[in-house]
Write a protein that holds these residues in place. Sequence first.
Motif, PDB file in Angstrom:
ATOM      1  N   GLY A  47      -6.849  -9.976  -2.386  1.00 24.85           N
ATOM      2  CA  GLY A  47      -8.172  -9.363  -2.299  1.00 24.85           C
ATOM      3  C   GLY A  47      -8.148  -7.969  -1.701  1.00 24.85           C
ATOM      4  N   VAL A  48      -7.411  -7.815  -0.617  1.00 18.02           N
ATOM      5  CA  VAL A  48      -7.325  -6.497   0.034  1.00 18.02           C
ATOM      6  C   VAL A  48      -6.673  -5.488  -0.907  1.00 18.02           C
ATOM      7  CG1 VAL A  48      -6.326  -5.187   1.958  1.00 18.02           C
ATOM      8  CG2 VAL A  48      -7.321  -7.452   2.375  1.00 18.02           C
ATOM      9  N   LEU A  49      -5.571  -5.877  -1.519  1.00 18.14           N
ATOM     10  CA  LEU A  49      -4.865  -4.948  -2.406  1.00 18.14           C
ATOM     11  C   LEU A  49      -5.688  -4.641  -3.656  1.00 18.14           C
ATOM     12  CD1 LEU A  49      -1.187  -6.193  -2.053  1.00 18.14           C
ATOM     13  CD2 LEU A  49      -2.296  -4.252  -0.907  1.00 18.14           C
ATOM     14  N   GLY A  50      -6.458  -5.608  -4.134  1.00 13.55           N
ATOM     15  CA  GLY A  50      -7.358  -5.343  -5.256  1.00 13.55           C
ATOM     16  C   GLY A  50      -8.394  -4.292  -4.892  1.00 13.55           C
TER      17      GLY A  50
ATOM     18  N   GLU B 298     -10.147   1.450  -5.124  1.00 15.84           N
ATOM     19  CA  GLU B 298     -10.457   2.663  -4.367  1.00 15.84           C
ATOM     20  C   GLU B 298      -9.616   3.850  -4.818  1.00 15.84           C
ATOM     21  OE1 GLU B 298      -9.558   4.102   0.121  1.00 15.84           O
ATOM     22  OE2 GLU B 298     -10.515   2.149  -0.065  1.00 15.84           O
ATOM     23  N   ILE B 299      -8.352   3.603  -5.120  1.00 13.51           N
ATOM     24  CA  ILE B 299      -7.478   4.719  -5.502  1.00 13.51           C
ATOM     25  C   ILE B 299      -7.438   4.944  -7.014  1.00 13.51           C
ATOM     26  CG2 ILE B 299      -6.076   4.550  -3.420  1.00 13.51           C
ATOM     27  CD1 ILE B 299      -3.913   3.161  -5.060  1.00 13.51           C
ATOM     28  N   GLY B 300      -8.231   4.156  -7.734  1.00 15.29           N
ATOM     29  CA  GLY B 300      -8.317   4.350  -9.163  1.00 15.29           C
ATOM     30  C   GLY B 300      -7.221   3.664  -9.951  1.00 15.29           C
ATOM     31  N   GLY B 301      -6.660   2.619  -9.371  1.00 17.17           N
ATOM     32  CA  GLY B 301      -5.612   1.863 -10.076  1.00 17.17           C
ATOM     33  C   GLY B 301      -6.213   0.824 -10.983  1.00 17.17           C
TER      34      GLY B 301
ATOM     35  N   ILE C 189       0.834  -1.207   0.000  1.00 15.22           N
ATOM     36  CA  ILE C 189       0.000   0.000   0.000  1.00 15.22           C
ATOM     37  C   ILE C 189       0.864   1.250   0.000  1.00 15.22           C
ATOM     38  CG2 ILE C 189      -1.701   1.321   1.353  1.00 15.22           C
ATOM     39  CD1 ILE C 189      -2.971  -1.448   2.050  1.00 15.22           C
ATOM     40  N   TYR C 190       1.994   1.215   0.674  1.00 17.97           N
ATOM     41  CA  TYR C 190       2.932   2.346   0.589  1.00 17.97           C
ATOM     42  C   TYR C 190       3.310   2.580  -0.875  1.00 17.97           C
ATOM     43  CZ  TYR C 190       7.217   4.935   0.387  1.00 17.97           C
ATOM     44  OH  TYR C 190       8.162   5.862   0.019  1.00 17.97           O
TER      45      TYR C 190
END
Length: 133
Positions: free
Chosen positions: A121-124, A129-132, A85-86
């Motif tokens: 799943g969490v990173l997806g 959420e951040i538009g990636g 996430i960083y």
Amino acid sequence: MTRREEREQAFVLIFQQSLNHETIDQIIDTVEMDPEVKISDFAAQSALGVEKDLPAIDEKIEKNIRGWKISRLSKVSLALLRLAIYEMLFDESIPIRVSINEAVDLAKKYGGAEDAPFINGVLGSVAKEIGGE
């Protein structure tokens, strides 16, 4: 040293911090007392970035681990989520999909059977959420 190895070093630094609660600088100083060990600049900067931006990173984790509490996550999963996430939030030079794939690969190496799919799943969710991607 490959970028993958450098990322693994960063993960180990972040994981180590969760165990002994020292600063990243203190951990690096201790590790580098061994003349055969050198922490890469990428690993040091990534781990220091996680430490600096921990409140924002943990907020993203809390928001995207639906039904879980951050305190219940394994230390491996938490360290990998923090690192990925960083990268996703603060290192524009790394594509989001690379951060996710690398975190999942490290989870397969260091975590339990459930860690890799959970992290994916969490990173997806964070990526959406951040538009990636």
